[in-house]
Design an enzyme around this catalytic site. Structure first.
Site, PDB file in Angstrom:
ATOM      1  CG  ASP A   9       2.854   9.952  -0.023  1.00 24.20           C
ATOM      2  OD1 ASP A   9       3.908   9.489   0.430  1.00 24.20           O
ATOM      3  OD2 ASP A   9       2.488   9.787  -1.202  1.00 24.20           O
ATOM      4  CG  ASP A 106       6.460   6.365   1.447  1.00 25.25           C
ATOM      5  OD1 ASP A 106       5.752   5.342   1.497  1.00 25.25           O
ATOM      6  OD2 ASP A 106       6.840   6.885   0.384  1.00 25.25           O
ATOM      7  CD  GLU A 107       1.249   5.068   0.498  1.00 23.20           C
ATOM      8  OE1 GLU A 107       0.319   5.836   0.192  1.00 23.20           O
ATOM      9  OE2 GLU A 107       1.760   4.270  -0.314  1.00 23.20           O
TER      10      GLU A 107
END
Length: 348
Positions: A9, A106-107
């Site tokens: 993350d 973002d992950e």
């Protein structure tokens, strides 16, 4: 099957990307959302840790964020930039040779063997070398454990959570500490006298099935026991829906205009659906009344379709189910797909 699941993350992703291109903002409270004007309606997409210290968080109205943190720097959302940086991050993850399942900008999940902490540190090093960004890595025996571990490792850390440590770490925490349980479900569980992860893990699945449904009730118990989660897969993401929404700077008092705006949004969604080559089974309309009360209604089509007129008709049918005719500050239309159709093959 790989021994470990890692969840990566990116820390305060949007704000961190903005600070990279504006180094003078480092250490200052940064808020990304809307067009960057906190005097207008809109919500926070991401806040830097410095801004979060003032109670600014994702989903907070920009005007409220400005009141809580008047010294914050407000910036507009730059989707093209974030997508480009995200691509660099995912390329860095794939360079490890592991299976990578992308969850968003973002992950991502990775399936790995060997020493998971060593892999985690290698991930952090490669992402930073490629982009200058920091990330947190959660380690678990399944996706659920890894996802929760990431939250426990923030910011910019590594945390391992397994079946052996599950209850020692989470047992006394409230049920909404679990990935998949929100405030409403946690409230319903409290009404049954279930307040902690350990209490939910010890609950009778049959009793919960009566309250939450035959699938959801037992699933909640498995969740509390740290079980479940599908295998990490690098198969292309297949969207389940497409939606559009808009926030009005002045409330819409005239519901004739509300109807027109819903029609406009439905046509834009129909264009998106055409790009996805999918058939729509249901259309949902969201109305946020002033000042901030949100309601939704849906309309199921007689047969799945991608015909724009049918999608628009379904949106208007859903809108007709709203009893209130109060001033409106936001409208949204979401088309939920039936089974996805195969994409057409082009080229030789």
């Amino acid at each position: 099957m790989a021994r470990w699941v890692l969840h990566v993350d990116l820390d305060q992703f949007l704000a961190a990307v903005e600070v990279l291109r504006r180094p003078e903002l480092r250490g200052r409270p940064v808020v990304v959302g809307g067009d960057g004007d906190p005097t207008k309606r809109g919500v926070v997409s991401t806040a830097s840790y410095e801004a979060r210290a003032y109670g600014v968080h994702s989903g907070l109205p920009l005007r409220m964020a400005a009141r809580r943190c008047p010294d914050a720097v407000f910036l507009p959302v730059d989707r093209e930039l974030y997508e480009a940086v995200s691509d660099e991050v995912m390329a860095a993850l794939r360079s490890l040779g592991a299976v990578v399942e992308v969850l968003g900008w973002d992950e991502a999940f990775l399936a790995v063997d060997g020493d998971p902490e060593a892999v985690a540190e290698e991930i952090r090093a490669r992402v930073h070398a490629a982009t200058g960004l920091d990330c947190t890595v959660g380690i678990g025996e399944n996706k659920l454990q890894a996802k929760i571990a990431t939250g426990l490792g923030k910011p910019a850390g590594v945390f391992r959570l397994t079946g052996d440590t599950w209850f020692a770490v989470l047992g006394d925490r409230p049920t909404d500490a679990l990935w998949g349980i929100g405030a409403k479900t946690a409230k319903r569980l409290r009404e049954l006298g279930i307040t902690t992860v350990s209490e939910l893990a010890a609950a009778d699945p049959g009793a919960l099935a009566e309250r939450f449904g035959p699938a959801t009730g037992p699933w909640l118990v498995r969740l509390a026991r740290g079980l479940g989660g599908s295998a990490v897969s690098d198969a292309p993401h297949v969207p389940r829906s497409r939606g559009r929404e808009t926030t009005f700077q002045q409330d819409l008092d005239d519901w004739t205009r509300v109807r027109r705006e819903v029609s406009r949004l439905a046509r834009r969604v129909a264009d998106d659906v055409a790009d996805e080559h999918g058939d729509v089974a249901r259309v949902v309309v969201k109305v946020r009344y002033a000042p901030f009360t949100t309601r939704t209604h849906g309309s199921t089509l007689d047969a799945p379709t991608s015909v724009p007129e049918r999608i628009e008709e379904a949106a208007l049918a859903a809108l007709a189910r709203f009893a209130g005719r109060r001033p409106v500050r936001l409208l949204g239309v979401r088309a939920e797909f039936a089974r996805p159709r195969p994409r057409p093959v082009t080229g030789a």
